[in-house]
Design an enzyme around this catalytic site. Structure first.
Site, PDB file in Angstrom:
ATOM      1  CG  ASP A   1      58.660  16.317  36.026  1.00 28.70           C
ATOM      2  OD1 ASP A   1      57.857  16.470  35.113  1.00 28.70           O
ATOM      3  OD2 ASP A   1      59.825  16.752  35.988  1.00 28.70           O
ATOM      4  CE1 TYR A  29      59.359  21.475  41.549  1.00 31.59           C
ATOM      5  CE2 TYR A  29      61.734  21.722  41.656  1.00 31.59           C
ATOM      6  CZ  TYR A  29      60.482  22.280  41.673  1.00 31.59           C
ATOM      7  OH  TYR A  29      60.342  23.624  41.816  1.00 31.59           O
ATOM      8  CG  ASP A  30      55.767  16.954  41.707  1.00 34.67           C
ATOM      9  OD1 ASP A  30      55.197  16.251  40.875  1.00 34.67           O
ATOM     10  OD2 ASP A  30      56.025  18.160  41.520  1.00 34.67           O
ATOM     11  CB  SER A  70      45.556  50.874  28.394  1.00 34.89           C
ATOM     12  OG  SER A  70      44.449  51.719  28.450  1.00 34.89           O
ATOM     13  CG  LEU A  71      50.375  53.316  26.813  1.00 32.92           C
ATOM     14  CD1 LEU A  71      51.554  52.933  25.928  1.00 32.92           C
ATOM     15  CD2 LEU A  71      50.788  54.404  27.790  1.00 32.92           C
ATOM     16  CD  GLU A 128      60.014  51.676  26.081  1.00 29.47           C
ATOM     17  OE1 GLU A 128      59.230  50.728  26.255  1.00 29.47           O
ATOM     18  OE2 GLU A 128      60.363  52.449  26.976  1.00 29.47           O
ATOM     19  CE  LYS A 152      50.205  49.640  21.705  1.00 26.58           C
ATOM     20  NZ  LYS A 152      49.800  48.305  22.026  1.00 26.58           N
ATOM     21  CE  LYS A 198      56.889  52.954  27.719  1.00 22.31           C
ATOM     22  NZ  LYS A 198      57.456  51.731  28.271  1.00 22.31           N
ATOM     23  CE  LYS A 205      46.867  49.586  18.188  1.00 25.20           C
ATOM     24  NZ  LYS A 205      46.004  49.326  19.284  1.00 25.20           N
TER      25      LYS A 205
HETATM   26  S1  IVH Z   1      54.136  51.005  28.569  1.00 23.42           S
HETATM   27  C1  IVH Z   1      50.371  52.679  31.205  1.00 23.42           C
HETATM   28  N1  IVH Z   1      55.636  49.975  26.694  1.00 23.42           N
HETATM   29  O1  IVH Z   1      50.592  48.230  25.002  1.00 23.42           O
HETATM   30  C2  IVH Z   1      50.737  51.549  30.347  1.00 23.42           C
HETATM   31  N2  IVH Z   1      53.395  49.221  26.855  1.00 23.42           N
HETATM   32  O2  IVH Z   1      48.329  50.090  24.646  1.00 23.42           O
HETATM   33  C3  IVH Z   1      52.217  51.491  30.214  1.00 23.42           C
HETATM   34  N3  IVH Z   1      52.807  47.471  25.239  1.00 23.42           N
HETATM   35  O3  IVH Z   1      49.034  47.737  28.113  1.00 23.42           O
HETATM   36  C4  IVH Z   1      52.580  50.547  29.183  1.00 23.42           C
HETATM   37  N4  IVH Z   1      54.771  47.347  24.260  1.00 23.42           N
HETATM   38  O4  IVH Z   1      50.377  45.787  27.086  1.00 23.42           O
HETATM   39  C5  IVH Z   1      54.417  49.990  27.252  1.00 23.42           C
HETATM   40  N5  IVH Z   1      57.110  49.126  25.089  1.00 23.42           N
HETATM   41  C6  IVH Z   1      55.893  49.124  25.658  1.00 23.42           C
HETATM   42  C7  IVH Z   1      54.850  48.299  25.214  1.00 23.42           C
HETATM   43  C8  IVH Z   1      53.603  48.375  25.833  1.00 23.42           C
HETATM   44  C9  IVH Z   1      53.529  46.857  24.295  1.00 23.42           C
HETATM   45  C10 IVH Z   1      51.374  47.195  25.495  1.00 23.42           C
HETATM   46  C11 IVH Z   1      51.017  47.036  26.954  1.00 23.42           C
HETATM   47  C12 IVH Z   1      50.040  48.138  27.237  1.00 23.42           C
HETATM   48  C13 IVH Z   1      49.498  48.436  25.875  1.00 23.42           C
HETATM   49  C14 IVH Z   1      49.026  49.872  25.819  1.00 23.42           C
END
Ligand code: IVH
Length: 672
Positions: free
Chosen positions: A41, A44-45, A90-91, A122, A124, A293, A317
């Site tokens: 290390d 490397y540093d 967020s979603l 997908e 989550k 999506k 969820k």
């Molecule tokens: S798409 C506009 N895809 O869930 C946000 N999010 O509740 C687009 N997450 O903030 C996010 N798996 O942290 C997306 N396959 C997935 C995900 C995912 C986990 C999380 C992510 C997001 C949150 C939304």
């Protein structure tokens, strides 16, 4: 003879910079991808420092450096901020098939179509989202989501994640977003280690992932084995039409992606939820739902946003995992420090695929708050936390509420409550059999003496048979052979007994830092043990350390210093160490060869912000040169290294006549 950076001309500097970049890339790859570094290390540093110095002298050359990586983490003690090119939103959440149906109808309404739309389904992932920006195929920076607009700079940390390619085959700028997570196995191991080291446990893999990513010292992140699933690309001109293709392209670039599936109808969406829920218990990482999506990226764009949520996607969820079962018993555990923990023994029940038979009760306050009695029917919940907890009593058995025992279930000593602590303790630290077994198990565990073949189960048995009474007896096991040969014990044979004895013999020499960890001083884990070992170098000096010497050490608080000081004043501990020394050699490996270094044997204090390297790196470097780092200035301080905006320490150093070293001089000296 290498020229000093100040003597370098532009063309020479350019050539050297390019060669340094190539060299660093090569070593980064060995280090991060192959885990087979060829250089130390320290070396490397040095390369990195030289590169930074050249860049500082010729800022125009900085642009050339496609891998332009800042050295280490930010210097200020908090991660610096990065504004996202596009907000990280967020979603909207869905909790039922009906919610999903409404979602599809809304999307159709917006697009003014009654056609069947395609969705990409997908998993989550239950982690935290992160954005990674590449240019010229290299990572330029990476950031957490933060408040959606401004995140934290986690560039160096992200680079330590094996799933994140350090080079991609895409020349222009491109942003990749995805989820950083901690695999369940890493989470379990990390918490086990933290428990052994007396540290606070992480409640779930998501918290552990967040805590591990947002570290000033990327080395810590590296040791946490995080994973990354990519699911989004921005800023690239890719000629890609759908989210499914996005996932395919991410894979081609070298990213890991979680499973995705094309869906055409509400039935498909509901089926995906069901299938995913079923697979959930077997996945090596935590998921908390599914994300749907709209597959067409063109349609996605047309849909726009409501508030902070895009209209094109929704997160389904999973319901929290709840079940009802009966409390068969409440077991009382005694930890190695004497801490008493109640655990509910449950009638085994299926919680989304996993059989559960125990639930944590934390402490007796909780039992009282929830009015739990043996025989009661209770509702248990597992939400993100790997160990389920009891949320409420649903049917009373009529039995009396479980009350706390007055005495230790193992040794009968009267339990005590230390002022300010909720937990009960068995104070019989040296005579309680359960504490002894827990301590011996800890003593032989991986972070302590590390004796393979000796786990909790074996220790328990050996203890019950009287083969061992204290941790020291491990080293006398062979002598006991005469009375009760281990080889003829059920489950053992000549070969396995010999293997164990060999493993024990291998440990007749132990490093000072390991020995300090194995003493089990509350709060003293590997990091503090190393700090103590580097400062005191032998067990005798450590034992004799005054409180003031300990408080001075950077990283030790007053309380910890007090704890350590008292530990070494206790007669039983003194005897234990004396006896241990007769059985095992304790050695300290000097990491320093260069005793001519300006820092060798010196006590150093840093103040102010260093501009060329992080405080942490500076510390590591001087430690590797034989210095110890203190947090406060005293008469014993040898050198004060001063960065920008120094605090009152500079003042005090001047008063005491301590040697003051500016950053420039410091950098020069560490390169010598
Ligand atoms: S798409 C506009 N895809 O869930 C946000 N999010 O509740 C687009 N997450 O903030 C996010 N798996 O942290 C997306 N396959 C997935 C995900 C995912 C986990 C999380 C992510 C997001 C949150 C939304």
């Amino acid at each position: 003879m290498v020229k000093s950076v100040l003597e370098l001309q532009f063309e020479e500097a350019k050539t050297e910079l390019q060669s340094l970049q190539r060299e660093l890339e090569y070593h980064d790859d060995l280090y991060y991808n192959k885990a087979e570094p060829e250089i130390s290390d320290w070396e490397y540093d040095q390369l990195r420092l030289r590169l930074n110095e050249i860049e500082a002298k010729f800022p125009e050359l900085k642009k050339l450096n496609s891998s332009s990586q800042k050295v280490g983490a930010p210097v200020s003690g908090v991660l610096s901020k990065i504004t996202h090119k596009k907000p990280m939103l967020s979603l909207e959440n869905a909790f039922s098939t009906e919610d999903l149906e409404n979602f599809i109808e809304r999307v159709q309404g917006f697009l003014n179509t009654s056609e069947n739309l395609e969705f990409c389904a997908e998993r989550k992932i239950d982690g935290l989202s992160a954005s990674i920006v590449y240019n010229n195929g290299y990572i330029v920076y990476a950031a957490t989501r933060g408040d959606g607009y401004v995140g934290e700079d986690v560039t160096e940390n992200i680079k330590t994640i094996l799933d994140v390619p350090k080079r991609i085959d895409y020349a222009s700028e491109i942003e990749i977003r995805g989820e950083v997570y901690m695999p369940i196995q890493s989470f379990t191991e990390l918490n086990k280690q933290r428990e052994e080291n007396g540290k606070k446990l992480f409640a779930n893999p998501r918290n552990a992932a967040a805590g591990s990513l947002r570290q000033l010292d990327a080395e810590v992140t590296k040791s946490r084995n995080l994973g990354f699933f990519a699911y989004y690309i921005d800023g690239a001109d890719l000629n890609i039409a759908t989210q499914i293709e996005v996932m395919g392209f991410l894979k081609k670039l070298g990213f890991s992606t979680a499973e995705c599936r094309l869906c055409h109808s509400l039935t498909d969406l509901a089926k995906y939820c069901q299938d995913t829920l079923q697979k959930r218990p077997d996945l090596p990482y935590e998921i908390d739902g599914a994300v749907f999506k709209l597959n067409s990226l063109k349609f996605q764009e047309r849909l726009g946003f409501v508030g902070r949520n895009p209209r094109h996607s929704i997160a389904y969820k999973f319901p929290a995992e709840e079940a009802e079962t009966k409390v068969l018993d409440i077991a009382i555990g005694v930890g190695r420090t004497g801490k008493i923990t109640p655990v509910a023994i449950l009638e085994p029940v299926n919680l989304n695929g996993a059989m559960v038979s125990r639930a944590t009760l934390h402490n007796f306050n909780e039992i009282e708050r929830k009015q739990i009695a043996i025989g009661d029917t209770v509702k248990i919940l597992r939400s993100g936390d790997v160990i389920p907890k009891i949320i409420a009593v649903t049917q009373k058995s009529g039995n009396e509420i479980f009350t706390m025992p007055k005495t230790c279930p193992s040794c009968g000593a009267e339990l005590i409550q230390y002022p300010g602590l909720v937990d009960l303790y068995c104070p019989n630290h040296y005579g309680c059999p359960e504490q002894a077994v827990r301590y011996i198990s800890y003593f032989v565990s991986k972070s302590c003496l590390d004796i393979p073949g000796l786990g909790e189960k074996q220790v328990e048995e050996f203890f019950a048979e009287g083969r061992i009474k204290t941790a020291l007896d491990i080293f006398k096991l062979k002598e006991k052979e005469i009375d009760a040969p281990l080889a003829s014990k059920p489950g053992w044979g000549k070969v396995s007994a010999q293997k164990l004895y060999d493993a024990i013999e291998m440990r007749r020499n132990v490093s000072l830092e390991r020995f300090v960890v194995s003493l089990g001083i509350p709060g003293v884990g590997e990091v503090i043990a190393q700090l103590l070992a580097d400062r005191f170098k032998n067990i005798g000096s450590l034992q004799k350390a005054e409180k003031a010497d300990l408080v001075e050490l950077d990283g030790l608080g007053d309380l910890m210093a007090e704890e350590i000081y008292e530990f070494f004043r206790n007669d039983i501990n003194i005897r234990f160490i004396d006896e241990f020394k007769k059985l095992v050699a304790i050695s300290y490996q000097e990491k320093i060869i260069d005793s001519n270094s300006a820092f060798y044997g010196k006590i150093i204090v840093f103040t102010g912000t260093l501009s060329r390297l992080s405080r942490n790196e500076a510390k590591q470097i001087v430690i590797s040169k034989g210095a110890s780092v203190a947090s406060a200035i005293s008469g014993k301080t040898d050198i004060v290294v001063v960065g920008e905006n120094p605090g009152s320490k500079l003042h005090k150093a001047t008063e005491l006549g301590v040697q003051i070293m500016r950053e420039e001089e410091f950098i020069q000296d560490i390169q010598r």
